[in-house]
Design an enzyme around this catalytic site. Structure first.
Site, PDB file in Angstrom:
ATOM      1  N   GLY A  35      -0.264  -3.499   3.997  1.00 50.63           N
ATOM      2  CA  GLY A  35      -0.828  -2.163   4.001  1.00 50.63           C
ATOM      3  C   GLY A  35      -0.086  -1.285   4.977  1.00 50.63           C
ATOM      4  N   LYS A  73      -7.521   1.115  -5.477  1.00 52.60           N
ATOM      5  CA  LYS A  73      -8.741   0.629  -4.843  1.00 52.60           C
ATOM      6  C   LYS A  73      -9.961   1.415  -5.292  1.00 52.60           C
ATOM      7  CE  LYS A  73      -6.654  -0.857  -0.446  1.00 52.60           C
ATOM      8  NZ  LYS A  73      -6.808  -2.319  -0.452  1.00 52.60           N
ATOM      9  N   ASP A 124       0.848  -1.198   0.000  1.00 55.00           N
ATOM     10  CA  ASP A 124       0.000   0.000   0.000  1.00 55.00           C
ATOM     11  C   ASP A 124       0.876   1.237   0.000  1.00 55.00           C
ATOM     12  OD1 ASP A 124      -2.289  -1.471   0.141  1.00 55.00           O
ATOM     13  OD2 ASP A 124      -2.893  -0.812   2.145  1.00 55.00           O
ATOM     14  N   GLY A 164      -3.274  -7.211   8.037  1.00 57.46           N
ATOM     15  CA  GLY A 164      -2.678  -7.502   9.340  1.00 57.46           C
ATOM     16  C   GLY A 164      -1.222  -7.929   9.308  1.00 57.46           C
ATOM     17  N   ARG A 190      -7.437 -19.942   6.613  1.00 54.25           N
ATOM     18  CA  ARG A 190      -7.744 -21.312   7.033  1.00 54.25           C
ATOM     19  C   ARG A 190      -9.156 -21.712   6.650  1.00 54.25           C
ATOM     20  NH1 ARG A 190      -4.379 -24.374   9.887  1.00 54.25           N
ATOM     21  NH2 ARG A 190      -2.749 -23.456  11.182  1.00 54.25           N
TER      22      ARG A 190
END
Lengths: 186, 286
Positions: free
Chosen positions: B229, B75, B18, B208, B159
């Site tokens: 990001g 974006k 980002d 994250g 997951r």
């Protein structure tokens, strides 16, 4: 198969389908164990930096200078070229193919395309060639044999045991180029 | 679709960063990023400042395109097909229809088949991923929780997606209809997964990632590339951290290299506990 960054997995799948024994190469000891090498598409600047980070730049230069069989696709072709424009000044060009290439020469991704490409060396039916933010080869040296052109620009060429193409044979499912490279270099 | 998905193939095992300015973009390229994502504010700032988050102004995106040689993504708001039209006209290489921006439509995503430029979309689970693919997305990224520096949601979403893919590969043909019903996804795509054992488009991870080890973790869990990001430009020392995350992504399965690149990076971005969040960005999207 150089697998630092980019489309290595599809090349490995293509090689597996034609029964060629192929392994990913990330480190110098793995490079020492292979007798030919495919350099995949990806971002040539990133691959170049990761060659440095992983201590592969010197060993790869040596192997290429020693005449190792190699096929570079798209970003891989840029690594094999003698000169690259519109790239970064610090990106490696190993000079195994005496060509000058312009990076990302067609424009942004919206200009990426597929073309039916006649390649005499692969037989009568054309190959579906996928061009993704591809380079254009602007000069070929006297030792370089051009095997295919598109709109006048060389898109597949070879010099001795070094092959380069500006398109992605691994994306179209047509295995003929992989097969030819493996058979000729066996 | 092959041309759209093709660029995603080229980004594999790479890091997409980002960036808000041309200077950020140069730092990202110098560090070895495979692409940059232009946005108005990094997610951590969007979270802090609130307000409506929109597409970046065109001149900022143009300055970023000018500054780097690598692909530039940008974006657009969920459902905001006009923003996407602007971005396509501008010539970005990929559009992220992103939950990080304020959604523009509470029921519909963009009909991505109408565009030449490829799209990436976020997903928290397999059903969401398949709905986005059915709308024409050429790449899926697990959403995670952007702007938190907390990897737990990225892990949960990855997951969930890879776990359900594995379960579908052992389902019999009758069970595939039930899977399609439960996932609220087209049965044809469910069948494709049953046969191939993977999504029909590349699966990347976002939301994250703050450390080299975070990048390694998500790659080992099945992500094929990493979006970072706030993790870079909200840390103490962005340039070395950016390079370390790139090296960790390339060498995600080599602990000795991970150890080496994890040293001397200074403070990571301050993280946020999920329980204290007012807004869960990952819940946006339908």
């Amino acid at each position: 198969m150089l697998a630092l960054q980019g489309a290595a997995e599809l090349h490995l799948a293509a090689l597996a389908s034609i029964g060629a024994a192929a392994v990913p190469v990330h480190r110098p000891d793995e490079l020492a164990d292979v007798d030919r090498l495919i350099l995949p598409g990806g971002e040539s600047t990133t691959i170049s930096m990761m060659l440095d980070a992983n201590g592969l730049t010197g060993p790869l230069a040596e192997r290429l200078a020693g005449g190792m069989s190699t096929l570079g696709t798209c970003a891989g072709l840029l690594l094999l070229a003698t000169e690259v424009s519109d790239g970064r000044d610090d990106q490696h060009c190993f000079g195994a193919l005496d060509i000058s290439a312009r990076r990302n020469a067609y424009g942004p991704q919206t200009e990426s395309f597929e073309a039916d490409l006649p390649i005499a060396a692969l037989g009568p039916s054309p190959m579906t060639a996928v061009f993704i933010r591809s380079p254009i080869v602007e000069r070929v040296g006297p030792e370089v044999e051009v095997l295919a052109r598109l709109d006048g620009h060389p898109v597949l060429c070879r010099q001795g045991r070094a092959w380069g193409c500006t398109f992605h044979p691994e994306l179209s499912g047509d295995l003929r180029l992989h097969r030819l490279f493996c058979e000729e270099m066996a | 679709m092959r041309v759209k998905r093709g660029l995603a193939e080229m980004l594999k095992r790479g890091v997409i960063m980002d960036v808000v300015t041309a200077e950020h973009a140069r730092i990202a390229e110098d560090a070895g990023a495979v692409a940059v994502m232009a946005l108005e504010r990094v997610p951590a700032d969007i979270r802090r400042d609130g307000g409506v988050a929109r597409m970046s102004p065109p001149e900022i995106i143009e300055s970023i395109v000018e500054a780097v040689t690598i692909p530039v993504m940008a974006k657009a708001r969920i459902g905001h097909f006009a923003e996407a039209q602007v971005l396509e006209a501008l010539g970005v290489d990929y559009i992220d229809e992103s939950e990080v921006l304020t959604p523009a439509d509470e029921a519909h995503h963009i009909d991505k088949w109408q565009f030449t430029v490829p799209f990436v979309c976020g997903a928290t689970n397999l059903g969401e991923a398949l709905r986005r693919i059915s709308e024409g997305a050429a790449m899926i990224r697990s959403k995670g929780e952007a702007g938190t520096g907390n990897i737990i949601e990225a892990v949960r979403h990855l997951r969930s997606i890879t776990g359900d893919i594995r379960r579908i590969t052992v389902a019999d043909s009758a069970e595939l209809y039930d899977w399609a019903k439960r996932l609220q996804a087209p049965v044809a795509l469910v069948r494709e997964i049953a046969e191939a054992g993977r999504l029909p488009v590349p699966l990347f991870c976002a939301g994250g990632v703050a450390t080299p080890a975070d990048a390694s973790l998500v790659m080992q869990l099945g992500a094929e590339a990493v979006f970072v990001g706030s993790g870079i430009f909200k840390s103490d020392n962005p340039a070395p951290r950016a390079k370390a995350v790139v090296e960790a992504t390339t060498n995600f399965d080599d602990p000795a290299i991970l150890l080496k690149v994890s040293r001397g990076l200074g403070e990571a971005m301050p993280g946020l506990e999920l329980g204290n969040l007012e807004t869960r960005l990952a819940e946006r999207g339908w």
